[in-house]
Design a protein around this motif. Structure first.
Motif, PDB file in Angstrom:
ATOM      1  N   THR A  61      40.889  45.605  44.109  1.00  0.00           N
ATOM      2  CA  THR A  61      39.982  45.935  43.013  1.00  0.00           C
ATOM      3  C   THR A  61      39.158  47.146  43.421  1.00  0.00           C
ATOM      4  O   THR A  61      38.549  47.164  44.480  1.00  0.00           O
ATOM      5  CB  THR A  61      39.071  44.725  42.704  1.00  0.00           C
ATOM      6  N   ARG A  62      39.219  48.177  42.581  1.00  0.00           N
ATOM      7  CA  ARG A  62      38.478  49.410  42.863  1.00  0.00           C
ATOM      8  C   ARG A  62      37.309  49.513  41.888  1.00  0.00           C
ATOM      9  O   ARG A  62      37.223  48.742  40.936  1.00  0.00           O
ATOM     10  CB  ARG A  62      39.402  50.628  42.680  1.00  0.00           C
ATOM     11  N   ALA A  63      36.457  50.500  42.144  1.00  0.00           N
ATOM     12  CA  ALA A  63      35.272  50.677  41.294  1.00  0.00           C
ATOM     13  C   ALA A  63      35.675  50.796  39.824  1.00  0.00           C
ATOM     14  O   ALA A  63      34.973  50.316  38.936  1.00  0.00           O
ATOM     15  CB  ALA A  63      34.513  51.912  41.740  1.00  0.00           C
ATOM     16  N   TYR A  64      36.822  51.437  39.554  1.00  0.00           N
ATOM     17  CA  TYR A  64      37.176  51.746  38.169  1.00  0.00           C
ATOM     18  C   TYR A  64      38.203  50.803  37.565  1.00  0.00           C
ATOM     19  O   TYR A  64      38.534  50.910  36.395  1.00  0.00           O
ATOM     20  CB  TYR A  64      37.691  53.190  38.084  1.00  0.00           C
ATOM     21  N   ARG A  65      38.769  49.883  38.370  1.00  0.00           N
ATOM     22  CA  ARG A  65      39.709  48.940  37.757  1.00  0.00           C
ATOM     23  C   ARG A  65      39.916  47.705  38.640  1.00  0.00           C
ATOM     24  O   ARG A  65      39.786  47.768  39.856  1.00  0.00           O
ATOM     25  CB  ARG A  65      41.069  49.596  37.484  1.00  0.00           C
ATOM     26  N   LYS A  66      40.260  46.602  37.953  1.00  0.00           N
ATOM     27  CA  LYS A  66      40.494  45.359  38.674  1.00  0.00           C
ATOM     28  C   LYS A  66      41.911  45.385  39.263  1.00  0.00           C
ATOM     29  O   LYS A  66      42.821  45.954  38.666  1.00  0.00           O
ATOM     30  CB  LYS A  66      40.359  44.205  37.673  1.00  0.00           C
ATOM     31  N   GLY A  67      42.088  44.792  40.418  1.00  0.00           N
ATOM     32  CA  GLY A  67      43.406  44.755  41.045  1.00  0.00           C
ATOM     33  C   GLY A  67      44.382  43.891  40.260  1.00  0.00           C
ATOM     34  O   GLY A  67      43.991  42.966  39.550  1.00  0.00           O
ATOM     35  N   LEU A  68      45.681  44.209  40.403  1.00  0.00           N
ATOM     36  CA  LEU A  68      46.723  43.411  39.752  1.00  0.00           C
ATOM     37  C   LEU A  68      46.904  42.085  40.496  1.00  0.00           C
ATOM     38  O   LEU A  68      46.624  41.983  41.696  1.00  0.00           O
ATOM     39  CB  LEU A  68      48.067  44.149  39.799  1.00  0.00           C
ATOM     40  N   ALA A  69      47.415  41.084  39.796  1.00  0.00           N
ATOM     41  CA  ALA A  69      47.747  39.817  40.437  1.00  0.00           C
ATOM     42  C   ALA A  69      48.891  40.053  41.421  1.00  0.00           C
ATOM     43  O   ALA A  69      49.795  40.857  41.133  1.00  0.00           O
ATOM     44  CB  ALA A  69      48.164  38.800  39.383  1.00  0.00           C
ATOM     45  N   PRO A  70      48.872  39.362  42.583  1.00  0.00           N
ATOM     46  CA  PRO A  70      49.940  39.570  43.571  1.00  0.00           C
ATOM     47  C   PRO A  70      51.339  39.439  42.981  1.00  0.00           C
ATOM     48  O   PRO A  70      52.227  40.225  43.314  1.00  0.00           O
ATOM     49  CB  PRO A  70      49.676  38.476  44.617  1.00  0.00           C
ATOM     50  N   GLU A  71      51.541  38.490  42.054  1.00  0.00           N
ATOM     51  CA  GLU A  71      52.885  38.264  41.504  1.00  0.00           C
ATOM     52  C   GLU A  71      53.422  39.519  40.798  1.00  0.00           C
ATOM     53  O   GLU A  71      54.617  39.807  40.853  1.00  0.00           O
ATOM     54  CB  GLU A  71      52.896  37.072  40.540  1.00  0.00           C
ATOM     55  N   ILE A  72      52.523  40.230  40.129  1.00  0.00           N
ATOM     56  CA  ILE A  72      52.947  41.457  39.439  1.00  0.00           C
ATOM     57  C   ILE A  72      53.327  42.526  40.468  1.00  0.00           C
ATOM     58  O   ILE A  72      54.326  43.239  40.329  1.00  0.00           O
ATOM     59  CB  ILE A  72      51.819  41.963  38.507  1.00  0.00           C
TER      60      ILE A  72
END
Ligand SMILES: [Fe+2]
Length: 215
Positions: A156-167
């Protein structure tokens, strides 16, 4: 050279390089710490011995250190980069390797250079800086690319949430044989539980794991 023969001052220099990364861009710093940890785990899962795994671990630590030489207005640009800016950004593996140059007289640090310099090469030859292909890409660099990409997708970065590991797992699978070494992707996916906990305290891990030997 054995791990124990590496002089303490070389680890002190390493810490200073990484501290410079932390001052410039904490997100890159913590990304490097996580990539370092994961690169070692994937190396071990791939059957590398302890010393070889340490080489990949430290190459992972420094892989993006050269971003300290990328101007802030490019590194932190919130919009899409122009072609010229992208070229500057793509110089970072070369810059990372240049930062390590003065340490290369020490065998261990010399051994980090291929993994650092080539961590954006792709097995289909469309990567950079040299467009190397397949097994022509140093093993350490092929390992780092996988854990680097996985971390970039899931963090997760300042400008966006991290993707789910499965993706992210699916993405690695989809690009196996084009971007990634398919054999290493299989090993990565077999070791899924290792990559599921993204929120571990990486600062603590760096103190206790990465630089333990230098304390
Ligand atoms: Fe990179």
């Amino acid at each position: 050279m054995a791990w124990d023969d590496i002089p303490d001052w070389a680890f002190d220099v390493s810490k200073e390089i990484m501290q410079a990364v932390n001052v410039k861009d904490p997100e890159t710093f913590f990304h490097c710490i996580r990539v370092s940890r994961d690169a070692r785990l994937l190396s071990e899962a791939a059957g590398l011995n302890e010393y070889e795994s340490r080489v990949v671990e430290f190459a992972g630590l420094f892989h993006d250190a050269g971003k300290i030489a990328v101007p802030d207005e490019i590194l932190f640009k919130p919009a899409k980069l122009t072609d010229a800016e992208f070229k500057v950004m793509q110089s970072h593996p070369v810059k990372s390797a240049q930062l390590l140059e003065p340490l290369k007289q020490i065998g261990f640090f010399g051994a980090l250079l291929p993994g650092v310099l080539h961590h954006h090469e792709r097995v289909d030859g469309k990567g950079y800086p040299y467009g190397l292909e397949g097994d022509g890409i140093p093993l350490a660099a092929r390992i780092i690319l996988i854990v680097d990409t996985f971390d970039a997708m899931t963090a997760t970065r300042a400008y966006r949430k991290g993707l789910a590991p499965e993706i992210a797992f699916k993405e690695l699978q989809d690009f196996a044989g084009r971007q990634f070494d398919p054999h290493l992707v299989r090993i990565f996916l077999r070791a899924k539980p290792l990559w599921s906990d993204r929120e571990r305290d990486v600062a603590e891990e760096m103190r206790t794991t990465v630089f333990k030997q230098a304390a």
